[in-house]
Design a protein around this motif. Structure first.
Motif, PDB file in Angstrom:
ATOM      1  N   PHE A  71       0.735  -1.302  -0.021  1.00 44.33           N
ATOM      2  CA  PHE A  71       0.105  -0.008  -0.093  1.00 44.33           C
ATOM      3  C   PHE A  71       0.828   1.226   0.021  1.00 44.33           C
ATOM      4  CE2 PHE A  71      -2.492   3.153   2.064  1.00 44.33           C
ATOM      5  CZ  PHE A  71      -3.596   3.209   1.105  1.00 44.33           C
ATOM      6  N   THR A  79       2.121   6.262  -7.187  1.00 47.19           N
ATOM      7  CA  THR A  79       1.124   6.715  -7.752  1.00 47.19           C
ATOM      8  C   THR A  79       1.178   8.177  -7.581  1.00 47.19           C
ATOM      9  OG1 THR A  79      -0.281   4.807  -7.134  1.00 47.19           O
ATOM     10  CG2 THR A  79      -1.498   6.760  -7.740  1.00 47.19           C
ATOM     11  N   PHE A 136      -5.804   5.933  -9.975  1.00 52.01           N
ATOM     12  CA  PHE A 136      -6.650   4.913  -9.349  1.00 52.01           C
ATOM     13  C   PHE A 136      -6.194   3.551  -9.961  1.00 52.01           C
ATOM     14  CE2 PHE A 136     -10.313   2.135  -8.547  1.00 52.01           C
ATOM     15  CZ  PHE A 136      -9.700   1.993  -6.839  1.00 52.01           C
ATOM     16  N   PRO A 137      -6.247   3.580 -11.324  1.00 52.41           N
ATOM     17  CA  PRO A 137      -5.782   2.239 -12.000  1.00 52.41           C
ATOM     18  C   PRO A 137      -4.397   1.952 -11.640  1.00 52.41           C
ATOM     19  CG  PRO A 137      -6.963   3.509 -13.329  1.00 52.41           C
ATOM     20  CD  PRO A 137      -6.817   4.317 -12.321  1.00 52.41           C
ATOM     21  N   PHE A 170      -2.531   2.635  -9.073  1.00 47.72           N
ATOM     22  CA  PHE A 170      -2.352   2.302  -7.780  1.00 47.72           C
ATOM     23  C   PHE A 170      -2.762   0.787  -7.627  1.00 47.72           C
ATOM     24  CE2 PHE A 170      -4.304   1.480  -3.526  1.00 47.72           C
ATOM     25  CZ  PHE A 170      -3.153   1.724  -2.927  1.00 47.72           C
ATOM     26  N   VAL A 171      -3.937   0.407  -8.415  1.00 49.83           N
ATOM     27  CA  VAL A 171      -4.368  -1.016  -8.174  1.00 49.83           C
ATOM     28  C   VAL A 171      -3.556  -1.756  -8.683  1.00 49.83           C
ATOM     29  CG1 VAL A 171      -6.359  -2.333  -8.904  1.00 49.83           C
ATOM     30  CG2 VAL A 171      -6.994  -0.124  -8.155  1.00 49.83           C
ATOM     31  N   ILE A 172      -2.947  -1.778 -10.007  1.00 49.76           N
ATOM     32  CA  ILE A 172      -2.096  -2.217 -10.771  1.00 49.76           C
ATOM     33  C   ILE A 172      -0.782  -2.569  -9.933  1.00 49.76           C
ATOM     34  CG2 ILE A 172      -0.751  -2.884 -12.672  1.00 49.76           C
ATOM     35  CD1 ILE A 172      -3.007  -1.589 -14.131  1.00 49.76           C
ATOM     36  N   PHE A 209      -0.403  -2.161  -6.651  1.00 46.35           N
ATOM     37  CA  PHE A 209      -0.376  -3.083  -5.236  1.00 46.35           C
ATOM     38  C   PHE A 209      -0.643  -4.363  -5.744  1.00 46.35           C
ATOM     39  CE2 PHE A 209      -3.624  -4.718  -2.083  1.00 46.35           C
ATOM     40  CZ  PHE A 209      -2.890  -4.335  -0.783  1.00 46.35           C
ATOM     41  N   ILE A 210      -1.149  -4.824  -6.609  1.00 44.71           N
ATOM     42  CA  ILE A 210      -1.143  -6.270  -6.837  1.00 44.71           C
ATOM     43  C   ILE A 210       0.185  -6.711  -7.284  1.00 44.71           C
ATOM     44  CG2 ILE A 210      -2.249  -7.929  -8.631  1.00 44.71           C
ATOM     45  CD1 ILE A 210      -4.880  -6.125  -8.809  1.00 44.71           C
TER      46      ILE A 210
END
Length: 88
Positions: A21, A28, A52-53, A55-57, A59-60
């Protein structure tokens, strides 16, 4: 499941989750700043459309690949499976 296996599992999940995170959040912020300053995009587009995209990518990806370096650095305990069948 005994308390040692539970502790190891929770430690791995929490440490990897928080580290992922923080790293994804820092990267990001840099991407959003580049989109706003260099490309001249508005806040809505740069934060929600790009930030946002990203960050999500990230994070994964970090959650998948960070356990090995964190374990090598000594931040994580052993895998819960290494405690042996006698602790089940």
């Amino acid at each position: 499941m005994n308390w040692r296996r539970l502790y190891a599992m929770l430690q791995i999940w929490i440490m990897v989750g928080l580290t992922s995170f923080a790293a994804a959040g820092c990267n990001t912020v840099v991407v959003i700043g580049i989109c706003r300053k260099l490309l001249g995009w508005s806040d809505g587009v740069s934060v929600f459309g790009i930030g946002f995209p990203v960050f999500v990518i990230q994070f994964i990806v970090f959650a998948k690949y960070l356990p090995k370096p964190l374990r090598k650095a000594g931040r994580l305990s052993d895998d819960p499976e290494k405690f042996g069948p006698w602790f089940k």
